[in-house]
Design a protein around this motif. Sequence first.
Motif, PDB file in Angstrom:
ATOM      1  N   ASP A  90      -6.225  -0.227  -6.079  1.00 13.81           N
ATOM      2  CA  ASP A  90      -6.589   1.161  -5.802  1.00 13.81           C
ATOM      3  C   ASP A  90      -5.726   2.076  -6.660  1.00 13.81           C
ATOM      4  O   ASP A  90      -4.504   1.890  -6.752  1.00 13.81           O
ATOM      5  N   ARG A 119      -8.976   0.284   5.412  1.00 10.36           N
ATOM      6  CA  ARG A 119      -9.866   1.408   5.088  1.00 10.36           C
ATOM      7  C   ARG A 119     -11.309   0.942   4.961  1.00 10.36           C
ATOM      8  O   ARG A 119     -12.230   1.743   5.052  1.00 10.36           O
ATOM      9  N   ARG A 153       0.851  -1.199   0.000  1.00 13.83           N
ATOM     10  CA  ARG A 153       0.000   0.000   0.000  1.00 13.83           C
ATOM     11  C   ARG A 153       0.881   1.242   0.000  1.00 13.83           C
ATOM     12  O   ARG A 153       1.608   1.500   0.953  1.00 13.83           O
ATOM     13  N   GLY A 154       0.851   1.984  -1.100  1.00 16.91           N
ATOM     14  CA  GLY A 154       1.646   3.209  -1.182  1.00 16.91           C
ATOM     15  C   GLY A 154       3.119   2.978  -0.973  1.00 16.91           C
ATOM     16  O   GLY A 154       3.820   3.825  -0.420  1.00 16.91           O
ATOM     17  N   LYS A 158      -0.520   4.182  10.415  1.00 18.41           N
ATOM     18  CA  LYS A 158      -1.462   4.797   9.488  1.00 18.41           C
ATOM     19  C   LYS A 158      -1.543   4.047   8.157  1.00 18.41           C
ATOM     20  O   LYS A 158      -2.615   3.923   7.559  1.00 18.41           O
ATOM     21  N   TYR A 159      -0.399   3.538   7.692  1.00 23.22           N
ATOM     22  CA  TYR A 159      -0.407   2.876   6.386  1.00 23.22           C
ATOM     23  C   TYR A 159      -0.990   1.462   6.447  1.00 23.22           C
ATOM     24  O   TYR A 159      -1.295   0.864   5.419  1.00 23.22           O
ATOM     25  N   LYS A 160      -1.164   0.940   7.667  1.00 23.05           N
ATOM     26  CA  LYS A 160      -1.574  -0.468   7.803  1.00 23.05           C
ATOM     27  C   LYS A 160      -3.067  -0.685   7.975  1.00 23.05           C
ATOM     28  O   LYS A 160      -3.597  -1.687   7.511  1.00 23.05           O
ATOM     29  N   GLU A 188      -4.846   5.283  -6.338  1.00 26.12           N
ATOM     30  CA  GLU A 188      -3.900   6.157  -5.659  1.00 26.12           C
ATOM     31  C   GLU A 188      -2.780   5.398  -4.948  1.00 26.12           C
ATOM     32  O   GLU A 188      -1.607   5.752  -5.058  1.00 26.12           O
ATOM     33  N   SER A 189      -3.135   4.342  -4.193  1.00 29.69           N
ATOM     34  CA  SER A 189      -2.125   3.671  -3.365  1.00 29.69           C
ATOM     35  C   SER A 189      -1.630   2.354  -3.941  1.00 29.69           C
ATOM     36  O   SER A 189      -0.793   1.688  -3.347  1.00 29.69           O
ATOM     37  N   GLY A 190      -2.136   1.966  -5.114  1.00 29.92           N
ATOM     38  CA  GLY A 190      -1.746   0.685  -5.706  1.00 29.92           C
ATOM     39  C   GLY A 190      -2.606  -0.443  -5.182  1.00 29.92           C
ATOM     40  O   GLY A 190      -3.260  -1.155  -5.939  1.00 29.92           O
ATOM     41  N   GLU A 191      -2.611  -0.626  -3.845  1.00 33.79           N
ATOM     42  CA  GLU A 191      -3.501  -1.575  -3.191  1.00 33.79           C
ATOM     43  C   GLU A 191      -4.056  -0.927  -1.936  1.00 33.79           C
ATOM     44  O   GLU A 191      -3.344  -0.204  -1.239  1.00 33.79           O
ATOM     45  N   GLU A 192      -5.313  -1.209  -1.653  1.00 26.59           N
ATOM     46  CA  GLU A 192      -5.905  -0.736  -0.413  1.00 26.59           C
ATOM     47  C   GLU A 192      -6.121  -1.919   0.518  1.00 26.59           C
ATOM     48  O   GLU A 192      -6.370  -3.040   0.073  1.00 26.59           O
TER      49      GLU A 192
END
Length: 492
Positions: free
Chosen positions: A426, A465, A396-397, A460-462, A428-432
């Motif tokens: 996703d 969502r 993710r990102g 936050k990145y983990k 924006e982030s490649g994978e959500e």
Amino acid sequence: MTHNLAVLAEESYARLGHYESLYFEGTWLTSTEIHERSIRVAGGLRAHGVKPGDRVVVLTMNTPQVFIAYRAIWRAGAVVTPVIFLQTEPELRHILSDSGATAAIVSPELVGLFSGAAAGLDITLFVVGEESFDALEAGEPTEIVPRADDDLAALLYTGGTTGRAKGVMLSHRGLWESGRGIDLVARTTTVTRSLLPLPLSHAYGLIVAIGGLHTDRQQVAVLQRWFDPVGWLQLVQEHKLETSPVVPAMLQLLLGQPLAEYDLSSLQSFGSGGATLPPAVREEAERVFGVTILEGYGCTEASAVVSAETMTATRPGSVGKPLPHAEVAILDPDGKPAPEGEICVRGPGVMLGYWNDPELTAQTVRDGWLHTGDVGRLDEDGFLYVVDRMKDLIIRGGFNVFPRDVEDILLQHPAVQVAACVGKPDVESGEEVVAVVQLVPGGSATGAELVEFAKARMAKYKYPREVHVVDAVPLTSVGKLNRKAVRDLVGG
């Protein structure tokens, strides 16, 4: 010494003698009955043209005939080819044709599935409980067909949820050594009465059965046709059972039952394998059942078991130390030792290769090391820790997120019984990061609440969502999280 599994079964009977050894749906079978029936079935197989090296499919639910069939097939020098009964016709067709099976032992309720899948194939069918199988049991007792240590003993198909199932070739010695490893773990306990809910057609169930042939104590086993939590609890109470090999999903389902209604005081330990056991589930299970959980790790390609905790060496969070037959190394993508990396295994339990696929075999076994596709680490005392599957990694990102980290946090919520996390494409982030959860009976939580719960406890990145609450998290036929089905659910 020979590692012929038929010799192992013969030695087991000679060592332990006659006793009531297997209970199934109201009936006890003795060790003598199982032994003598397997000898006759072996003679029947040979009389019906089964030759050494032939693949014999066993397509049944858990029944005593599975134990008899496995021993008979090995005694006849043939290759056990177990198939989990929850197959679609195309999946079964692939296994039957790819394996080149010459015979099949099938439960009556699965004959329709088998007949459709086997159309046009030259496979002799023996139906359990019907005249064809009775004809096998009427065979003349036969001597053990000699087999070399590296001869094929079992052909297990795996990986059907991610593509066409691959045939994993396991040798007599590999299964013998792996079964001995299971028995060494059992010898650190005092248990002699166990409940078997695992499908015997899966590598985990198969190796538990082989482990029982190594034991030095008369062991009583109660067999479930298939796992159901209420039946499991009733059998433990009725037969004062002391242990049960399980997969984590079984434990999670058991914990959702009204346990106070049953007398489970006889339980001493669980063996847990097949998938990683979330720490929250282990902690609750040990507390509620009053048991010690012995976690293990393995894969079909390593003859089912590589490492395990014992009663004298447990370390929560780990899957124990490598067993005597297995050497473990943690390697980076360049094949060099690393603090955390791919779990690689070497030893006699490593598969002979993938059936009819030398290219994939060469990719998976390099310089004698089986590359498992699992990420892990070894601590300073030699305990192995499994981080996650490499293929399940979510990026993710640009940050790596292991699904298990997310699942472990969600399982800390009192309303969550089962959790599964996957990556969803996703822009924006490649994978959500997305999760689905199954709530405990009577539990209440919304997806938004669970997102906030995870957000407060993770980087936050983990954190996920999206969290979707579902009636049942999809599982495979052997109780593992079915991530492919989860991805389909969330549009991944």
